[in-house]
Design an enzyme around this catalytic site. Structure first.
Site, PDB file in Angstrom:
ATOM      1  N   ASP A  22       0.817  -1.213   0.000  1.00  0.00           N
ATOM      2  CA  ASP A  22       0.000   0.000   0.000  1.00  0.00           C
ATOM      3  C   ASP A  22       0.846   1.257   0.000  1.00  0.00           C
ATOM      4  O   ASP A  22       0.668   2.147  -0.848  1.00  0.00           O
ATOM      5  CB  ASP A  22      -0.939   0.010   1.211  1.00  0.00           C
ATOM      6  CG  ASP A  22      -2.001  -1.065   1.133  1.00  0.00           C
ATOM      7  OD1 ASP A  22      -1.731  -2.125   0.557  1.00  0.00           O
ATOM      8  OD2 ASP A  22      -3.104  -0.845   1.658  1.00  0.00           O
ATOM      9  N   ARG A 104      -1.256   2.315  17.576  1.00  0.00           N
ATOM     10  CA  ARG A 104      -1.621   3.434  16.712  1.00  0.00           C
ATOM     11  C   ARG A 104      -1.391   4.814  17.335  1.00  0.00           C
ATOM     12  O   ARG A 104      -0.916   5.726  16.657  1.00  0.00           O
ATOM     13  CB  ARG A 104      -3.072   3.296  16.242  1.00  0.00           C
ATOM     14  CG  ARG A 104      -3.327   2.100  15.310  1.00  0.00           C
ATOM     15  CD  ARG A 104      -2.170   1.815  14.423  1.00  0.00           C
ATOM     16  NE  ARG A 104      -2.432   0.787  13.416  1.00  0.00           N
ATOM     17  CZ  ARG A 104      -1.502  -0.003  12.917  1.00  0.00           C
ATOM     18  NH1 ARG A 104      -0.252   0.095  13.350  1.00  0.00           N
ATOM     19  NH2 ARG A 104      -1.789  -0.891  11.987  1.00  0.00           N
ATOM     20  N   ASP A 133      -8.269   1.362  11.589  1.00  0.00           N
ATOM     21  CA  ASP A 133      -7.057   2.168  11.737  1.00  0.00           C
ATOM     22  C   ASP A 133      -7.218   3.586  11.205  1.00  0.00           C
ATOM     23  O   ASP A 133      -6.599   4.524  11.718  1.00  0.00           O
ATOM     24  CB  ASP A 133      -5.882   1.479  11.051  1.00  0.00           C
ATOM     25  CG  ASP A 133      -5.269   0.390  11.924  1.00  0.00           C
ATOM     26  OD1 ASP A 133      -5.531   0.394  13.139  1.00  0.00           O
ATOM     27  OD2 ASP A 133      -4.534  -0.454  11.384  1.00  0.00           O
ATOM     28  N   SER A 185      -2.890 -10.455   5.240  1.00  0.00           N
ATOM     29  CA  SER A 185      -2.587  -9.101   5.686  1.00  0.00           C
ATOM     30  C   SER A 185      -2.137  -9.203   7.139  1.00  0.00           C
ATOM     31  O   SER A 185      -2.878  -9.701   7.991  1.00  0.00           O
ATOM     32  CB  SER A 185      -3.828  -8.210   5.571  1.00  0.00           C
ATOM     33  OG  SER A 185      -3.574  -6.939   6.125  1.00  0.00           O
TER      34      SER A 185
END
Length: 407
Positions: A22, A104, A133, A185
Site C-alpha cells: 500500500d 496506533r 485504523d 494481511s
C-alpha cells in the site's frame, strides 16, 4: 493518473510508511496527484522486527520520497502504552489483547512530531476505508494537530484491490516484495502479530499452520511444562526469572519463552468500529503471560469492590483503545484510576506454560488480603461463624421485606 489535473494546497506531506504494498504505491500516487508536493516517509519502529526495517530508507527514496525518518519507539511503546493499558485489564470483546490498537496512538504522535520537524502541512496514512485504523490515526491527528491536512488515498484513488496496486507499481517500474500469492494481511509489533485475509475470510475455515508465525502449534509444543517467574511492582512486570529487565526486554523475553509453548493464539470474529465484522487470528505470547501474572496478583490484593471497579475500567478502556480515543480526557482519567488501584499490585507469580496454556500456579504479595487462618476449612481461632447470621439477615433485608409485602 499522470494526465489528470493535479491537486494543489499541499507542499509537504509526511507519510506513515512501512514499505509494504500500500505505502509503496502511495508515494508515486501522491507525487502524481498533488502538484509540486514533497513526500517525507516516516516509519515507526514499534518492535515489528529488524527484517522489516532493512533497506527501508533506500526503498522509500527509490519510490520518490525526499527523505525517510525511522523512529525507535520500542521502549516507549511498551512502557507508556502497553503497560498502562494492560494494568487496566482491557481486553476487547473478552478475547482481543488490543495489539494493533495500542500501537496506533504512539505511531500517530511520532508522525505528527516528524511533520512539525520538517515543516509539513499534511500527513498521510495507508489505512483502508473499511478498517478501524483510519479512525485511530485520524482521531489522534485531530487531538494532536488539527491544523494538518489528512490524506487517505484509499478513500480517494480508483484502485480497489491488491492486484490493482501491483499493476500500478509494475507500470512505473517500482519494485515491491509483495505479490498476489502473499495472501495474508499482517500487522506486527512488540506485543503481537495479527493475521487477516486469505482463507481466514471464511469463518468455516480452520486456520492452517501457515497462518501462524510467532508461536508453535500447541500440539507440537514440548511435552514438558516450563515455569516462568515474574516480579510485579505497581502493576508492571519488572523481573523475568529473577532478572531485572526493561519493559521492552521483558516482553521480548516472554515472547520467546511463551511462543515455544504455543501460548497466546486466538481466532476471533470481532466487531469493527465501522460496523462490519472481521475475522482475525492474533498471536500475543508474552502479553498473555503478563496478563496471567497481573490477574493472579490482583486476585490476592484487590478487595471485591475494588476488583469490580477495575473490571469496569477494563471494559471502558478496551473500547476506548480499540476505537482510537487514546488522547482524550477519558483515557487519562481511566489510566489514573487504574494506576491508583495498581499501587498495591505488587508481588511474585509463577506461570506454568504448557500446550498453549499459561496458568498462574504460585502467587504471593506483601499486600495480600488472603489469610489462611480466616479461609481454612479446619479449626481456627479468628472467625466466629455465629456472626454470619446477623450479616445475612441484614444483607437480605430488602428481599425479606419485599416478600412480606406480597403476602
Amino acid at each position: 493518473m499522470s494526465n489528470a489535473v493535479k491537486k494543489s494546497g499541499v507542499k509537504k506531506v509526511v507519510l506513515a510508511y512501512s514499505g509494504g504494498l500500500d505505502t509503496s504505491a502511495i508515494i508515486p500516487w501522491l507525487k502524481e496527484t498533488y502538484d509540486d508536493c514533497e513526500i517525507v516517509a516516516f516509519c515507526a519502529d514499534v518492535g515489528q522486527g529488524e527484517e522489516e526495517l532493512v533497506g527501508l530508507t533506500e526503498k522509500a527514496l527509490a519510490s520518490g520520497a525526499s527523505e525517510c525518518h525511522i523512529v525507535d519507539l520500542k521502549e516507549e511503546f511498551v512502557a507508556d502504552y502497553i503497560y498502562p493499558t494492560i494494568a487496566t485489564g482491557a481486553i476487547y470483546e473478552g478475547t482481543y489483547l488490543l495489539g494493533t490498537s495500542m500501537a496506533r496512538p504512539i505511531i500517530a504522535k511520532a508522525q505528527v512530531e516528524v511533520a512539525r520537524k520538517v515543516g509539513a502541512d499534511a500527513v498521510c496514512h495507508g489505512c483502508t476505508g473499511k478498517g478501524n485504523d483510519q479512525v485511530r490515526f485520524e482521531g489522534c491527528f485531530a487531538a494532536l494537530a488539527p491544523d494538518l491536512k489528512v490524506i487517505a488515498p484509499w478513500r480517494e484513488w480508483e484502485m480497489r484491490s491488491r492486484e490493482d496496486l501491483l499493476d500500478y507499481l509494475a507500470e512505473r517500474n517500482i519494485k515491491t516484495s509483495a505479490s498476489a500469492t502473499k495472501i495474508y494481511s499482517r500487522d506486527a509489533n512488540a506485543w503481537h502479530i495479527s493475521h487477516e485475509g486469505g482463507e481466514l475470510e471464511d469463518p468455516w475455515n480452520e486456520p492452517s499452520k501457515g497462518v501462524w508465525t510467532m508461536t508453535v502449534a500447541p500440539e507440537d509444543a514440548p511435552n514438558e511444562p516450563e515455569y516462568v517467574s515474574l516480579a510485579i511492582k505497581n502493576g508492571r512486570v519488572t523481573h523475568v526469572n529473577d532478572e531485572a529487565l526493561s519493559p521492552y526486554a521483558a516482553l521480548m523475553t516472554l515472547n520467546d519463552i511463551a511462543g515455544k509453548h504455543g501460548v497466546g493464539r486466538i481466532d476471533i470474529t470481532e466487531n469493527r468500529l465501522v460496523g462490519m465484522k472481521s475475522r482475525g487470528c492474533y498471536e500475543t505470547p508474552g502479553g498473555t503471560v503478563m496478563f496471567a501474572g497481573l490477574r493472579a496478583i490482583e486476585e490476592l490484593v484487590l478487595d471485591k469492590t475494588s476488583r469490580t471497579w477495575r473490571e469496569q475500567i477494563a471494559g471502558q478502556m478496551s473500547h476506548l483503545v480499540y476505537d482510537g480515543r487514546w488522547f482524550t480526557p477519558l483515557c487519562k482519567s481511566l489510566i489514573a484510576a487504574s494506576e491508583s488501584l495498581a499501587e498495591s499490585v505488587n508481588g511474585d507469580v509463577v506461570i506454568k506454560l504448557y500446550k498453549g496454556q499459561a496458568t498462574a500456579v504460585k502467587k504471593r504479595s506483601p499486600n495480600s488480603l488472603y489469610s489462611e487462618s480466616f479461609a481454612t476449612f479446619g479449626e481456627d481461632d479468628v472467625y466466629d461463624q455465629k456472626h454470619a447470621e446477623g450479616f445475612i439477615r441484614l444483607y437480605s433485608l430488602a428481599s425479606r421485606i419485599r416478600a412480606l409485602n406480597t403476602k
